[in-house]
Design a protein around this motif. Structure first.
Motif, short mmCIF file in Angstrom:
data_model
loop_
_atom_site.label_atom_id
_atom_site.label_comp_id
_atom_site.label_asym_id
_atom_site.label_seq_id
_atom_site.Cartn_x
_atom_site.Cartn_y
_atom_site.Cartn_z
N LYS C 152 127.45 24.58 119.39
CA LYS C 152 126.47 24.00 118.46
C LYS C 152 127.14 23.14 117.40
O LYS C 152 126.46 22.41 116.68
N HIS C 153 128.45 23.26 117.28
CA HIS C 153 129.14 22.54 116.20
C HIS C 153 130.29 21.64 116.65
O HIS C 153 130.85 20.92 115.84
N PHE C 154 130.64 21.73 117.93
CA PHE C 154 131.73 20.89 118.43
C PHE C 154 131.31 20.27 119.77
O PHE C 154 130.45 20.82 120.48
N ASP C 155 131.95 19.15 120.13
CA ASP C 155 131.64 18.49 121.39
C ASP C 155 132.56 18.97 122.50
O ASP C 155 133.70 19.36 122.24
N GLY C 156 132.05 18.88 123.74
CA GLY C 156 132.91 19.15 124.89
C GLY C 156 132.62 20.45 125.62
O GLY C 156 133.16 20.69 126.69
N PHE C 157 131.77 21.29 125.03
CA PHE C 157 131.43 22.56 125.69
C PHE C 157 130.17 22.41 126.56
O PHE C 157 129.92 23.22 127.43
N GLN C 158 129.38 21.38 126.26
CA GLN C 158 127.97 21.42 126.63
C GLN C 158 127.67 21.30 128.12
O GLN C 158 126.60 21.67 128.56
N GLU C 159 128.62 20.83 128.92
CA GLU C 159 128.35 20.67 130.36
C GLU C 159 129.34 21.47 131.20
O GLU C 159 129.75 21.04 132.26
N PHE C 160 129.73 22.64 130.72
CA PHE C 160 130.88 23.30 131.37
C PHE C 160 130.71 23.61 132.87
O PHE C 160 131.63 23.38 133.64
N PRO C 161 129.53 24.09 133.33
CA PRO C 161 129.48 24.38 134.79
C PRO C 161 129.45 23.11 135.63
O PRO C 161 130.06 23.04 136.69
N HIS C 162 128.77 22.11 135.12
CA HIS C 162 128.72 20.83 135.83
C HIS C 162 130.14 20.26 135.97
O HIS C 162 130.54 19.81 137.04
#
Lengths: 89, 120, 510, 326
Positions: C152-162
């Motif tokens: 919620k506060h940093f970039d780069g986690f948001q598409e981990f399974p993809h």
């Protein structure tokens, strides 16, 4: 001879367990690391329910060790009264 | 050695057959002792391309950012193809001089030892 | 009636082992189809020993206790905006790599242990594997929950399974686990249960979690240590299965030895990512990769293999190479990611002067000689506004899939090249270990989905790198990737802490 | 004061992961959602399994059921690992105190020999069926598609092991921890004609290849019948015959079955509602396995409860099937 070892999370309950291990394994070495406590001993180590209960002043079961356990090295044998770690040299 | 599988003749699909590269083949190129480029690089290139194209287009595209690149004396360069010493023929095609699919070409530049001589 | 008390061993025997029966309406081989094709000979499953003898009632009880503690901390962490308390926003990139690269492996372990937890003929082994499957599910889920707040506060986690299914560097851990899961049940246990869990996970978790503790990351330390508390059980299972196979039949010994050789090498290569995290991504350092490798691999593995010597098992073939590489590995790995920082979903950067001094101190034989000048050059380029990114895609190893950034230890600035020909086609490798693995089972490894080749075949969203990175990988370009300096992560971090941009600091420092 | 600035800049930049946002909208997702949806690997598998070379890892074709979206499911209990173990720990605590009470008060001694024998003959052998159910559900975890489906199978599988262990402990409570009751029960399972049908059925389910068919044969058909027969009807029969103390020992199974049925029903319903193809396929499996189950259970039902027992359980099954759209 090889060292067996066990590492526990650094917290109140572990302190009692470490105390018990030190008592039952007088030659063991206790190493404090960030957030964890590592105890090593040559060849064999035993964790005894009775000693831990004595230190804690209450009932404690061997499987409760797992709640604070981080890692271990050696062949494990667990029964109601103790958990032992050994290497066969 | 055959794999041990539950059925006989376990055959996996070869994903990198040359036919899958739309007329190109893969060529790897590495510059010895210049590890500012962390690894050899890979190019899709026509087997009909002359080696000159490798030298004049691909290599500068990949390696010209290195401060020593301009100092290379190309006549002194030592080449290896798939581990064997090799003298490229600038006008012959890759295919004609045995540079086939997924071949690795290395070049060494004696006297140029990388940034501050550290092999980078 | 006075009931005699049952001890743990009897209880386990009656409550778990005795549940089995001899099939008569169906054949054993129909029910356990996969047990024999690998060539492992099992004569008596009843000889299987489970050291912990855990029954479900205890499992639920203690695991629930752990979960209760863990989620209380997650809640507190989120409520108190614990993400502000890490040492430095650079640190968060280590856990981005963790969520995209490691958590999906926990998922694969969940799948894999369920698979063997059905396929083994002995109930004791099956149940132990099933519990591990459940634990692995726990790990992936608690990791997602721990990272949920960072996301919620940093970039780069948001598409981990993809990303795990597609991105080039994630193909390294993914192919490792695909390899293990596509193997038969016994090889899977040597691969994951023994080689990975027993020999290597300490190197993954313990130093990394201590690192999280040193860097103020309460959420990660908590899930890490909580996960490790299951790991002791898993490690023991791994050792037990090896001993069991070796004791069952002497013909198993050479097969097991070959698997150990293969999987320790394969696992060690995956840990390259960890080496780099430890030496470069933790702003507050705990110990170097070399130091933790010495404690958790060299020392621990020596004891272990001394113990296994009575079965005729030897130290794995490539351990010597791994030991030689310890002074180079993390630097070579960081160089790879610095080169391709534009194609990664986390940030990279050059170490500060202070950090370089630490590296010199920890790696007196190699850092100043081979790596510092390279880094200083890169820093110089960055300061000139020309941050170096490698413009060409790298050559990958056919087996481990890592860019060929490893060097010959006798000549540490020369790339290590290995090659094989199979069925009229060339295959390239980074090491003898990777080449031997291929040569033994080429039919398997010709299938590798190599990211660079897939891009060149046009299977990753298009011809332009922007299409590959943006559309196919779903990297949010200019946000998730590139150097840490100038990233939105850095900007937000500075705003939270009222700091001046690091770029300015960098200028002042130099 | 910096507090104001801090609150302004601490606004989250996103509310959840992208895959949960795409599925559930741009708002904070629940822990169940983040732990369960779209996290399984789906693409670019590297090697074909040595143990099944004609398929890929995580191949959706390991069942004939077709779903456009394998994440169309939702576990009504919203179990992920944490909520699951905590729910079971709670149930386990109650069970432990029941078993301790039964033991401490010597309630086994209050049962007539006849009742004890009946429990050992009719109930305890079920521990073996539960081990089969454990294997079947774990198979569905291993070969099923999507976490939202497979995790629930693993919870079920482990529950069945737990139930097998509780059944064993009932035996131990009855035989003073000698293990004799368990040995007798096993003998019934292996040779008693009343049990051979159920054992045959169980062994037959262990060779089914299609994991969704396993779900139908085990969790839908057999479990509905067996749990109704044993934990409702048999419980009543034993109570009527003076063995009401058994009730406190099987409360776990009763509570568990209620809980588990919510998930089974939801899973069945979603699958059937997906397409006519699925409906017909499942209808065929149900008919096939129901016929076998009724025949195979009849002898046990008769000695455990009485003549009409199976048909009463079949009614319960039919009601559940109808609710699921079959």
């Amino acid at each position: 001879m090889s060292k067996v070892y066990i590492a526990l999370q650094d917290n109140e309950e572990s302190h009692y367990i470490v105390e018990a291990i030190e008592e039952d394994n007088p030659d063991s070495t206790v190493i404090y690391q960030p957030a964890m406590i590592r105890i090593e001993n040559e060849g064999r180590m035993v964790i005894k329910r009775e000693t831990v209960e004595d230190k804690m002043g209450r009932d404690w079961e061997i499987p409760a060790l797992h709640v604070n356990l981080i890692t271990l090295g050696g062949n494990v044998d667990e029964d109601d009264d103790e958990l032992t770690l050994t290497w066969n040299d | 050695m055959a794999v041990a599988a539950i059925t006989e003749n376990y055959v996996g699909e070869r994903l990198d057959r040359v036919e899958n590269f739309h007329g190109n083949q893969v060529l790897y190129i590495g510059w010895d002792h210049h590890l500012m480029f962390c690894a050899p690089v890979a190019f899709p290139v026509s087997p009909q391309a002359p080696f000159r194209q490798v030298l004049e287009e691909l290599i500068p595209g990949a390696f010209s950012l290195h401060p020593e690149f301009g100092e290379i004396d190309w006549d002194e360069v030592q080449w290896h193809l798939n581990g064997e010493p090799f003298t490229p023929d600038m006008d012959a095609t890759l295919a004609e001089q045995g540079i086939d699919h997924k071949s690795a070409v290395r070049f060494a530049t004696p006297g140029l030892n990388g940034i501050k001589g550290c092999g980078s | 009636m006075s009931n005699r008390k049952l001890n743990l061993k009897d209880k386990y025997r009656l409550l778990t082992r005795d549940l089995e029966w001899e099939y008569s309406y169906r054949d054993y081989e129909e029910i356990f189809k996969q047990e024999s094709f690998e060539g492992i000979k099992i004569t008596d499953w009843s000889k299987w020993e489970d050291p912990f003898r855990l029954t479900m009632d205890s499992y639920w009880k203690y695991q629930a206790e752990k979960e209760k503690k863990l989620y209380a901390i997650f809640d507190a962490f989120a409520q108190n905006n614990g993400q502000q308390n890490v040492t430095d926003a650079r640190y968060v990139n280590a856990i981005k790599l963790f969520l995209t690269g490691v958590s999906p492996l926990e998922y694969q372990a969940y799948n894999g242990f369920a698979h063997v937890g059905r396929q083994f003929g002995g109930v004791g082994a099956r149940v132990a594997c099933q519990m591990q499957s459940l634990d692995e599910l726990r790990h992936v889920q608690t990791q997602i929950h721990a990272m949920s707040h960072y996301n919620k506060h940093f970039d780069g986690f948001q598409e981990f399974p993809h990303m795990h299914d597609r991105v080039w560097y994630l193909s390294v851990p993914k192919s490792f686990f695909d390899d293990a899961r596509s193997a038969g049940p016994f090889e899977f246990m040597v691969a994951i249960g023994f080689s990975f869990e027993y020999v290597l996970t300490n190197l993954l978790f313990v130093p990394f979690m201590s690192g999280a503790a040193y860097n103020g990351d309460m959420a990660t330390v908590t899930f890490g240590f909580s996960a490790q508390s299951d790991e002791a059980r898993h490690m023991t299972l791994g050792l037990e299965i090896i001993k069991f196979m070796l004791e069952q039949h002497e013909d198993n010994v050479p097969i097991v030895q070959r698997w150990i050789n293969k999987w320790l090498w394969r696992g060690y290569r995956v840990l390259t990512l960890v080496a780099m995290m430890m030496d470069y991504m933790l702003p507050n350092k705990v110990m170097s990769w070399q130091e933790s490798f010495e404690v958790y691999f060299e020392e621990a593995a020596t004891s272990l293999f001394k113990d296994l010597a009575r079965y005729g098992i030897e130290m794995p073939a490539y351990a010597a190479t791994a030991i030689e590489e310890k002074e180079h590995l993390s630097h070579q790995a960081w160089s790879i990611f610095y080169n391709y920082g534009h194609a990664a979903a986390f940030h990279t950067w050059m170490p500060t002067d202070q950090e370089m001094d630490w590296l010199s101190e920890k790696y007196p034989n190699t850092f100043d000689k081979y790596y510092r000048p390279r880094y200083e050059k890169w820093r110089e380029m960055e300061e000139a506004g020309e941050r170096y990114y490698n413009p060409t895609l790298p050559m990958l190893c056919q087996t481990c899939q890592i860019p060929m950034g490893f060097t010959d230890m006798e000549n540490p600035t020369l790339t290590s090249y290995r090659q094989s020909e199979y069925d009229g086609e060339r295959y390239n490798f980074c090491s003898d270990g990777c080449k031997d693995i291929f040569d033994h089972e080429p039919e398997k490894y010709v299938q590798s989905w190599l990211p660079v080749h897939q891009i060149y075949q046009g299977n990753c969203g298009g011809a332009e790198m922007e299409d590959v990175l943006g559309e196919y990988y779903r990297i949010n370009l200019g946000v998730d990737n590139l150097d840490f300096h100038g990233s939105p992560d850095e900007e937000r971090w500075n705003a939270w802490h009222n700091l001046q941009p690091a770029e300015d600091k960098l200028k002042e420092a130099s | 004061m910096t507090i104001e600035i801090k609150t302004a800049t601490l606004e989250p930049i996103r509310h959840t992961f992208e895959h949960t946002r795409r599925r559930f909208g741009d708002k904070p997702a629940s822990r169940y959602q983040e732990a369960s949806y779209d996290i399984a690997p789906e693409n670019n598998f590297h090697y074909r399994p040595m143990w099944q070379p004609d398929k890929l890892l995580n191949d959706t074709s390991r069942t004939a059921v077709v779903m456009e979206d394998w994440y169309a499911y939702r576990d009504p209990r919203q179990y992920y690992y944490g909520t699951y173990v905590q729910a079971r720990a709670k149930l386990q605590e109650v069970t432990e105190s029941n078993y301790a009470f039964f033991d401490k008060r010597g309630l086994a001694g209050r049962m007539s020999e006849e009742i004890r024998e009946k429990i050992i003959r009719c109930l305890i052998p079920l521990r073996h069926m539960e081990l089969g159910a454990n294997m079947n559900n774990v198979l569905c975890t291993a070969y099923g598609t999507s976490t939202v489906v497979t995790q629930a199978f693993l919870y079920n599988g482990m529950d069945r092991l737990g139930i097998a262990q509780y059944l064993s402990r009932i035996g131990l409570l009855l035989d003073g921890n000698s293990g004799e009751a368990l040995a007798q029960a096993k003998e019934h399972w292996m040779t008693d004609s009343a049990w051979q049908g159920l054992r045959r059925y169980t062994e037959n389910t262990l060779v089914i290849e299609d994991w969704f068919e396993v779900f139908i044969a085990q969790d839908v058909v057999l479990d509905t019948l067996v749990y109704d027969l044993m934990y409702r009807q048999f419980d009543q029969t034993i109570t009527e015959q003076g063995g009401s103390d058994l009730a406190m020992l099987i409360e776990f199974m009763q509570e568990w079955h209620k809980d588990n049925s919510r998930w089974v029903d939801a899973t069945l319903k979603t699958t059937v509602a997906e397409s006519e193809h699925n409906r017909e396929l499942i209808r065929g499996w149900v008919a096939d396995w129901q016929e076998k189950a009724v025949a195979d259970l009849a002898p046990l039902a008769e000695i455990a409860v009485g003549e009409d027992a199976v048909s009463a359980s079949v009614e319960v099954l039919n009601k559940r099937l109808a609710k699921a759209g079959l």
